[in-house]
Design a protein around this motif. Structure first.
Motif, PDB file in Angstrom:
ATOM      1  N   UNK A 136     -27.165 -43.142  50.094  1.00  0.00           N
ATOM      2  CA  UNK A 136     -26.002 -42.176  49.686  1.00  0.00           C
ATOM      3  C   UNK A 136     -26.556 -40.767  49.370  1.00  0.00           C
ATOM      4  N   UNK A 137     -26.136 -39.810  50.214  1.00  0.00           N
ATOM      5  CA  UNK A 137     -26.504 -38.459  49.912  1.00  0.00           C
ATOM      6  C   UNK A 137     -25.212 -37.673  49.594  1.00  0.00           C
ATOM      7  N   UNK A 138     -25.628 -36.911  48.531  1.00  0.00           N
ATOM      8  CA  UNK A 138     -24.381 -35.867  48.018  1.00  0.00           C
ATOM      9  C   UNK A 138     -24.698 -34.567  48.532  1.00  0.00           C
ATOM     10  N   UNK A 139     -23.765 -33.939  49.719  1.00  0.00           N
ATOM     11  CA  UNK A 139     -24.125 -32.720  50.097  1.00  0.00           C
ATOM     12  C   UNK A 139     -23.087 -31.843  49.567  1.00  0.00           C
ATOM     13  N   UNK A 140     -23.710 -30.465  49.048  1.00  0.00           N
ATOM     14  CA  UNK A 140     -22.978 -29.433  48.649  1.00  0.00           C
ATOM     15  C   UNK A 140     -22.842 -28.396  49.790  1.00  0.00           C
ATOM     16  N   UNK A 141     -21.680 -28.064  50.042  1.00  0.00           N
ATOM     17  CA  UNK A 141     -21.289 -27.025  51.028  1.00  0.00           C
ATOM     18  C   UNK A 141     -20.538 -26.060  50.727  1.00  0.00           C
ATOM     19  N   UNK A 142     -20.773 -24.675  51.049  1.00  0.00           N
ATOM     20  CA  UNK A 142     -19.812 -23.624  50.732  1.00  0.00           C
ATOM     21  C   UNK A 142     -19.554 -22.681  51.842  1.00  0.00           C
ATOM     22  N   UNK A 143     -18.248 -22.160  51.811  1.00  0.00           N
ATOM     23  CA  UNK A 143     -17.764 -21.235  52.693  1.00  0.00           C
ATOM     24  C   UNK A 143     -17.028 -20.144  52.280  1.00  0.00           C
ATOM     25  N   UNK A 144     -16.818 -19.261  52.875  1.00  0.00           N
ATOM     26  CA  UNK A 144     -16.103 -18.050  52.544  1.00  0.00           C
ATOM     27  C   UNK A 144     -14.446 -18.042  53.091  1.00  0.00           C
ATOM     28  N   UNK A 145     -13.835 -16.986  52.882  1.00  0.00           N
ATOM     29  CA  UNK A 145     -12.539 -16.958  53.418  1.00  0.00           C
ATOM     30  C   UNK A 145     -12.177 -16.311  54.618  1.00  0.00           C
ATOM     31  N   UNK A 146     -11.421 -16.776  55.509  1.00  0.00           N
ATOM     32  CA  UNK A 146     -11.105 -16.407  57.079  1.00  0.00           C
ATOM     33  C   UNK A 146     -11.297 -17.475  57.855  1.00  0.00           C
TER      34      UNK A 146
END
Length: 334
Positions: free
Chosen positions: A26-36
């Motif tokens: 089990x791997x926890x992946x933290x992802x981010x993005x912006x708006x648009x």
């Protein structure tokens, strides 16, 4: 004797039926993005659980955390501090952290997400081009001196105002997320009279009737260029090859879905985002002939070469593959 018989029986079972299945990691992946809308592939990856799906097929259980940022600088800080695994934003924040970490953490691009034109719009009727900005004017963009809009503005200043004038418009720029910039620009109660944005914000501003386009990034770059990309630390990529492979498969599935099912993709994106765009407007943005949904990088070298030449970054390259992990090295990028 009993232990010997049990071991023998177990060995026979393994030889007949194969090795016992291992417990999935089990791997926890933290992802981010912006708006648009340029982040639509990631939105679909999240909403349709595509990363979890492809990771499961690769024998890895993945849990995901999705974060939102208004600019690439914040994501880079989160990456450096170990609070983020996958960042998504405009190309220049990725190039900035790439140049900064080549001798230590080695942060590189993972894949492109989209190629889209970025427009500088203004509500001031006296401003016809970037040469008309003067004291008192303010241009909102995601991050001063680091966002793709800020770097494109510098490139435009050099191209249209003359050599050595790349920083002449910096004094007019203000850091502001696209949603706030749109509200401020159209509200008319602020010193902000221009916005270097991205779809759909730039489209809505022009449609409103108060704003009009005075600069197009495709003109500055002499053609289409990647707008949004993913990037990560080498440590994460090396330790999680199956997860990264699953992410690439998820992105390709997401992009294929956008192309083949624009109506449904528009519905999913609208449901996940705070937008007042109509279904018809979203589909039009998806199918805009100037937009490319692709993981293949496009025209990143003009950005990195410019940034290195004017001293914004300390590293340079003439091979776009130096900017990315081997996740996209087999593509016909630029």
């Amino acid at each position: 004797m009993k232990h010997f018989k049990l071991a023998a029986a177990l060995g026979t079972a393994i030889s007949v039926f194969g090795a016992l299945p291992s417990v999935a990691e089990t791997v926890n992946v933290r992802l981010a993005r912006q708006f648009g809308i340029g982040y639509m592939p990631l939105t679909l990856v999240q909403e349709q659980g595509l990363l979890e799906k492809h990771a499961k097929e690769a024998g890895v259980d993945v849990t995901t955390e999705w974060l939102r940022f208004t600019g690439g600088s914040g994501m880079n800080e989160a990456l450096l501090s170990g609070n983020l695994d996958i960042a998504a934003g405009g190309t220049t924040p990725m190039l900035t952290i790439w140049a900064r970490t080549q001798n230590n953490l080695t942060i590189k691009g993972v894949a492109a997400l989209s190629s889209m034109p970025l427009h500088l719009v203004t509500t001031d009727p006296e401003i016809e081009s970037i040469a008309d900005f003067s004291q008192g004017d303010k241009i909102a963009l995601p991050a001063v001196k680091t966002s793709i809009q800020a770097i494109t503005l510098q490139m435009a200043a050099e191209k249209y105002l003359g050599e050595g004038k790349h920083a002449d418009l910096d004094t007019y720029t203000v850091s502001m997320g696209h949603p706030d910039a749109q509200l401020t620009l159209l509200g008319g109660q602020s010193e902000i009279n221009a916005h270097f944005g991205s779809p759909p914000f730039q489209n809505q501003e022009v449609k409103d009737g108060q704003a009009r386009k005075i600069l197009d990034s495709y003109d500055v770059l002499d053609g289409p260029h990647t707008f949004t990309v993913l990037w990560a630390k080498n440590d994460f990529v090396e330790k999680n090859p199956q997860v990264v492979g699953a992410l690439m498969a998820a992105l390709e599935e997401s992009i294929a879905f956008i192309k083949e099912n624009p109506e449904e993709a528009a519905q999913i994106w609208a449901g996940a985002e705070s937008t007042n765009l109509t279904q018809e407007e979203i589909v039009a943005l998806i199918q805009d002939p100037q937009t490319k949904w692709t993981t293949t990088p496009e025209r990143l070298l003009p950005y990195v070469n410019f940034m290195a030449r004017v001293g914004l970054i300390a590293s340079d390259t003439d091979d776009w593959r130096d900017l990315f992990f081997d996740t996209v090295h087999d593509r016909d990028g630029s």
